[in-house]
Design a protein around this motif. Structure first.
Motif, PDB file in Angstrom:
ATOM      1  N   PHE A 162       0.846  -1.196   0.000  1.00  0.00           N
ATOM      2  CA  PHE A 162       0.000   0.000   0.000  1.00  0.00           C
ATOM      3  C   PHE A 162       0.882   1.247   0.000  1.00  0.00           C
ATOM      4  N   LYS A 163       0.568   2.195  -0.881  1.00  0.00           N
ATOM      5  CA  LYS A 163       1.399   3.390  -1.013  1.00  0.00           C
ATOM      6  C   LYS A 163       0.718   4.655  -0.480  1.00  0.00           C
ATOM      7  N   GLY A 164      -0.571   4.823  -0.676  1.00  0.00           N
ATOM      8  CA  GLY A 164      -1.277   5.967  -0.112  1.00  0.00           C
ATOM      9  C   GLY A 164      -1.585   7.070  -1.105  1.00  0.00           C
ATOM     10  N   MET A 165      -2.488   7.949  -0.688  1.00  0.00           N
ATOM     11  CA  MET A 165      -3.081   8.936  -1.570  1.00  0.00           C
ATOM     12  C   MET A 165      -2.081   9.910  -2.175  1.00  0.00           C
ATOM     13  N   GLU A 166      -1.169  10.438  -1.404  1.00  0.00           N
ATOM     14  CA  GLU A 166      -0.240  11.441  -1.939  1.00  0.00           C
ATOM     15  C   GLU A 166       0.687  10.847  -2.986  1.00  0.00           C
ATOM     16  N   VAL A 167       1.080   9.598  -2.798  1.00  0.00           N
ATOM     17  CA  VAL A 167       1.923   8.924  -3.789  1.00  0.00           C
ATOM     18  C   VAL A 167       1.143   8.759  -5.087  1.00  0.00           C
ATOM     19  N   VAL A 168      -0.114   8.344  -4.980  1.00  0.00           N
ATOM     20  CA  VAL A 168      -0.944   8.163  -6.171  1.00  0.00           C
ATOM     21  C   VAL A 168      -1.127   9.484  -6.904  1.00  0.00           C
ATOM     22  N   LYS A 169      -1.385  10.544  -6.174  1.00  0.00           N
ATOM     23  CA  LYS A 169      -1.567  11.851  -6.818  1.00  0.00           C
ATOM     24  C   LYS A 169      -0.294  12.291  -7.537  1.00  0.00           C
ATOM     25  N   ASN A 170       0.840  12.048  -6.938  1.00  0.00           N
ATOM     26  CA  ASN A 170       2.091  12.420  -7.592  1.00  0.00           C
ATOM     27  C   ASN A 170       2.295  11.623  -8.881  1.00  0.00           C
ATOM     28  N   LEU A 171       1.959  10.344  -8.851  1.00  0.00           N
ATOM     29  CA  LEU A 171       2.061   9.535 -10.062  1.00  0.00           C
ATOM     30  C   LEU A 171       1.116  10.053 -11.143  1.00  0.00           C
ATOM     31  N   LEU A 172      -0.075  10.459 -10.754  1.00  0.00           N
ATOM     32  CA  LEU A 172      -1.027  11.034 -11.710  1.00  0.00           C
ATOM     33  C   LEU A 172      -0.471  12.314 -12.327  1.00  0.00           C
ATOM     34  N   ASP A 173       0.198  13.122 -11.512  1.00  0.00           N
ATOM     35  CA  ASP A 173       0.829  14.349 -12.039  1.00  0.00           C
ATOM     36  C   ASP A 173       1.885  14.016 -13.092  1.00  0.00           C
ATOM     37  N   GLN A 174       2.680  12.993 -12.808  1.00  0.00           N
ATOM     38  CA  GLN A 174       3.739  12.628 -13.751  1.00  0.00           C
ATOM     39  C   GLN A 174       3.163  11.993 -15.019  1.00  0.00           C
ATOM     40  N   GLN A 195     -11.993   8.746  -0.150  1.00  0.00           N
ATOM     41  CA  GLN A 195     -10.641   8.913  -0.696  1.00  0.00           C
ATOM     42  C   GLN A 195     -10.569   8.471  -2.163  1.00  0.00           C
ATOM     43  N   ILE A 196     -11.262   7.384  -2.475  1.00  0.00           N
ATOM     44  CA  ILE A 196     -11.323   6.937  -3.871  1.00  0.00           C
ATOM     45  C   ILE A 196     -11.904   8.042  -4.744  1.00  0.00           C
ATOM     46  N   LYS A 197     -13.008   8.637  -4.297  1.00  0.00           N
ATOM     47  CA  LYS A 197     -13.651   9.700  -5.075  1.00  0.00           C
ATOM     48  C   LYS A 197     -12.705  10.886  -5.267  1.00  0.00           C
ATOM     49  N   GLU A 198     -11.946  11.203  -4.232  1.00  0.00           N
ATOM     50  CA  GLU A 198     -11.003  12.321  -4.336  1.00  0.00           C
ATOM     51  C   GLU A 198      -9.918  12.030  -5.379  1.00  0.00           C
ATOM     52  N   ILE A 199      -9.403  10.820  -5.379  1.00  0.00           N
ATOM     53  CA  ILE A 199      -8.361  10.456  -6.352  1.00  0.00           C
ATOM     54  C   ILE A 199      -8.932  10.415  -7.768  1.00  0.00           C
ATOM     55  N   VAL A 200     -10.127   9.867  -7.918  1.00  0.00           N
ATOM     56  CA  VAL A 200     -10.760   9.806  -9.242  1.00  0.00           C
ATOM     57  C   VAL A 200     -10.995  11.219  -9.778  1.00  0.00           C
ATOM     58  N   SER A 201     -11.428  12.133  -8.899  1.00  0.00           N
ATOM     59  CA  SER A 201     -11.629  13.526  -9.308  1.00  0.00           C
ATOM     60  C   SER A 201     -10.309  14.186  -9.679  1.00  0.00           C
ATOM     61  N   TYR A 202      -9.279  13.933  -8.903  1.00  0.00           N
ATOM     62  CA  TYR A 202      -7.949  14.483  -9.180  1.00  0.00           C
ATOM     63  C   TYR A 202      -7.451  14.006 -10.538  1.00  0.00           C
ATOM     64  N   ALA A 203      -7.674  12.723 -10.813  1.00  0.00           N
ATOM     65  CA  ALA A 203      -7.270  12.164 -12.110  1.00  0.00           C
ATOM     66  C   ALA A 203      -8.079  12.793 -13.246  1.00  0.00           C
ATOM     67  N   ALA A 204      -9.377  12.946 -13.050  1.00  0.00           N
ATOM     68  CA  ALA A 204     -10.233  13.501 -14.098  1.00  0.00           C
ATOM     69  C   ALA A 204      -9.812  14.917 -14.474  1.00  0.00           C
ATOM     70  N   GLN A 205      -9.376  15.693 -13.486  1.00  0.00           N
ATOM     71  CA  GLN A 205      -8.896  17.045 -13.771  1.00  0.00           C
ATOM     72  C   GLN A 205      -7.659  17.013 -14.669  1.00  0.00           C
ATOM     73  N   ARG A 206      -6.974  15.897 -14.676  1.00  0.00           N
ATOM     74  CA  ARG A 206      -5.780  15.713 -15.514  1.00  0.00           C
ATOM     75  C   ARG A 206      -6.075  14.825 -16.725  1.00  0.00           C
TER      76      ARG A 206
END
Length: 536
Positions: A169-181, A242-253
Motif C-alpha cells: 500500500f502506497k497511499g493517496m499522496e503517492v498516487v496523486k504524484n504519479l497522476l501528475d507525472q 478517498q477513492i472519489k477524491e483520487i478519481v476527481s484528481y485524475a479527471a482534472q488531468r
C-alpha cells in the motif's frame, strides 16, 4: 520537373519537421512540428483567454504559470495572450485528444476538438518552459517560447500506467504524484490494482470485513522462494471518499481510473475476510507470501456471484471510467477439480474443462457489468488457452465463448493469441510482460527496450490494427515495498512508454528521446523523485 520539385519540398518539410521536433525536446514527441523564427516573450503579465467550456484547463494553466511567476495569472474572455479555443472542425483530423499549438511573437493559440486536446497542448507548453520553472518562483522573469506550429494527436487511445497497491500500500499522496507525472507525458489511463491475495484496498460498505480483515496481513515475504519475513504487519486501504477524491484528481488531468478487482483467482484477502467465498475451506488469513495461490472463489456457489455483484455495484458508483478490470489470471485449477460442488456444476452446465468453467463464470460477470453500463477487461487467460508451463493442457481446452464486449489485456503467451483475439472480434490492450513490466530490472528491460516496444504485433493485418487499443506499463508491487524503490523502477521508463503510446512509429527516434529526457530528469530531481541513472 514539377513532381521533382514537389518531392524535394516534401523531403525538406520532413527534415525540417524532424529537426524541429528533436530540437524542442518534448516527450512524447509530437507528430508534426515546424519551427519558425523568433519567439514569444512570456511574462507574469500574460493573460489566458478562455471561454466557459475551457475554464477548467485555463485554471490549471493559470496555476502552473502562477507557480513560476509568483503571481496570480488573469483568465479573461477576450484579448491577446494564451488563447484556448475549442474547434469541433478539428475532430476528423486530430480526434478528441489531438491539438494544434501555434506560438507567434504576439501570443499563443491552442486549438482542439475536445478539452483533452487543450489539456495535452498545455503539457506541451509546460515542457517548453524551463525545467525549474514550477519549482522556483521568480517574479519579473521573462521566458522565450520559440515560434512553433505543432499539429499533434496520439497514436493509441489507451496509454496506461498500472499501480499494484494490493501487495504494498502506497497511499493517496503517492498516487496523486504519479497522476501528475502521467499527465506531464500525456498518459490517460490509471489502472489501479486494488485487490489480490495479499491485501484488499478498497472500502466496500456492504462487506466491512474486506478492509478490516482483508486490508491487513501479519507479515511479508522478503524475496522470492525465501523463508525470510519482515516481521512486521502491513496494511492499509482507501475509503470510498478517498477513492472519489483520487478519481476527481485524475479527471482534472484527463486521466480515467480503471480499477482492478481480481476474480476468480488472486482472491485470498477476500476469502480470509469471508471464508465461505473460497473453494478449499482452509483460508482464514491474508497471504504473507507472494506467488500463485491454490485457493480461489468457489464459482459454483450462488453466494459468490451475489457477493461479487454487490462489490461491483459499489465499484460502479466510484469509477466513472466505464471499465472494470476483473483480472482473471493465474487460476490454479486443482482445487476446482477436487471440489464436488464444482464438478457437479460443470456436469450440470455441460462444461468439459476448468478453463470452460472459468469462461462460464467470466461471461456471467461480464453480462452483469454490461447491464450496468460498464465494460469488462481482463488478462488474456479469460479467453482460455495455455500460457503457463504449470497448467495441464487438458485443463485449458475451451469450447465456451467469452462475451465479445470484453477487452483482452494481453500479458503472456504467443503473439498468435493477439492475432486470434482481434480476428475473433475482441479489442486488445497489449502489455506483454517481457516489454512492459516495471518491476523487472533494467537488465531485463533497459530504457532502450522499453522505448522500442510496438503494441501492434508484426504482421498484423491492417483491418485488425484498430482493435489494438494501446498499451500499458505495469508496476507490480510484490518486491517493491518503498516509494523510493518504486520510483527507481518507474522513472525514466514511464516516459518511454508514454512515447510508445503517443508518437507515430515513423516519428520515434531513441537518440532524440534521450536528449529530451534531460529536462524531465531535472524536473524529477526538483520534485524529489528518484530515477534510474544507468546508461543503456
Amino acid at each position: 520537373m514539377k513532381s521533382v520539385n514537389l518531392l524535394f519540398t516534401f523531403i525538406l518539410l520532413v527534415v525540417l519537421t524532424r529537426q524541429a521536433s528533436a530540437g524542442i525536446g518534448i516527450i512524447p514527441r509530437p507528430a508534426h512540428v515546424v519551427e519558425g523564427q523568433g519567439s514569444f516573450i512570456l511574462t507574469g503579465e500574460v493573460s489566458i483567454i478562455s471561454g466557459n467550456a475551457t475554464r477548467p484547463e485555463a485554471a490549471y494553466l493559470a496555476g502552473i504559470l502562477g507557480k513560476g511567476f509568483g503571481k496570480k495569472i488573469s483568465v479573461k474572455n477576450k484579448g491577446l495572450g494564451i488563447v484556448l479555443k475549442l474547434n469541433q472542425k478539428l475532430n476528423n483530423e486530430l480526434g478528441n485528444e489531438g491539438y494544434r499549438f501555434s506560438s507567434r511573437k504576439h501570443g499563443i493559440v491552442i486549438e482542439a476538438a475536445g478539452n483533452s486536446g487543450i489539456f495535452y497542448a498545455i503539457q506541451t507548453l509546460r515542457q517548453l518552459l524551463p525545467a525549474g520553472f514550477e519549482f522556483r518562483a521568480q517574479p519579473g522573469q521573462e521566458i522565450n517560447i520559440p515560434v512553433l506550429e505543432i499539429s499533434d494527436r496520439p497514436r493509441f487511445q489507451w496509454r496506461a500506467f498500472m499501480l499494484d497497491e494490493s501487495r504494498h500500500f502506497k497511499g493517496m499522496e503517492v498516487v496523486k504524484n504519479l497522476l501528475d507525472q502521467m499527465a506531464m507525458v500525456k498518459m490517460n489511463v490509471f489502472h489501479w490494482h486494488l485487490t489480490d491475495d495479499q491485501g484488499w484496498r478498497i472500502e466496500i460498505k456492504k462487506y466491512p470485513e474486506l478492509t478490516k480483515v482483508g486490508g491487513f496481513r501479519k507479515n511479508t515475504q522478503t524475496s522470492r522462494r525465501s523463508e525470510e519475513r519482515t516481521g512486521v504487519p502491513h496494511g492499509g486501504f482507501y475509503t470510498q471518499d478517498q477513492i472519489k477524491e483520487i478519481v476527481s484528481y485524475a479527471a482534472q488531468r484527463h486521466i480515467k481510473v480503471v480499477p482492478e478487482i481480481e476474480m476468480p483467482g488472486h482472491a485470498m484477502a477476500a476469502i480470509a475476510a469471508y471464508p465461505w467465498l473460497g473453494t478449499l475451506g482452509t483460508t482464514n488469513e491474508v497471504a504473507v507470501t507472494f506467488g500463485i495461490m491454490e485457493d480461489s472463489y468457489n464459482v459454483a456457489d450462488p453466494r459468490v456471484y451475489q457477493f461479487l455483484n454487490d462489490v461491483l455495484s459499489e465499484v460502479f458508483t466510484l469509477f466513472p471510467s466505464g471499465i472494470v478490470h476483473i483480472g482473471g489470471d493465474e487460476v490454479k485449477f486443482e482445487a476446482w477439480k477436487n471440489s464436488q460442488m464444482m464438478q457437479e456444476m460443470m456436469k450440470r452446465e455441460g462444461l468439459n474443462t476448468p478453463a470452460d468453467l472459468q469462461i462460464f463464470f467470466t461471461t456471467r460477470i461480464s453480462n452483469f457489468i454490461d447491464k450496468n453500463g460498464f465494460r469488462m477487461m481482463g488478462w488474456n487467460e479469460i479467453l482460455g488457452g495455455n500460457v503457463h508451463e504449470w497448467q495441464k493442457q487438458e485443463d485449458v481446452k475451451v469450447e465456451q465463448t467469452l462475451a465479445k464486449s470484453a477487452i483482452i489485456h494481453f500479458w503472456k503467451g504467443s503473439l498468435d493469441l493477439v492475432q486470434k483475439a482481434v480476428s475473433d472480434g475482441y479489442d486488445v490492450v497489449n502489455s506483454v510482460h517481457s516489454m512492459t513490466y516495471l518491476d523487472y530490472n533494467y537488465k531485463s528491460i533497459p530504457l532502450s527496450k522499453a522505448y522500442s516496444f510496438d503494441p501492434v504485433p508484426e504482421g498484423l493485418k491492417e483491418e485488425y490494427i484498430p482493435r489494438i487499443l494501446g498499451t500499458g506499463c505495469q508496476m507490480w508491487g510484490e518486491w517493491i515495498p518503498t516509494v523510493d524503490k518504486m520510483n527507481l523502477q518507474v522513472f525514466p521508463r514511464l516516459a518511454a512508454y508514454a512515447e510508445v503510446g503517443w508518437t507515430p512509429k515513423t516519428a520515434k527516434n531513441y537518440e532524440d528521446f534521450v536528449k529530451a529526457l534531460a529536462s524531465l530528469k531535472e524536473r524529477w530531481t526538483l520534485a524529489g523523485i528518484r530515477f534510474y541513472e544507468g546508461i543503456e
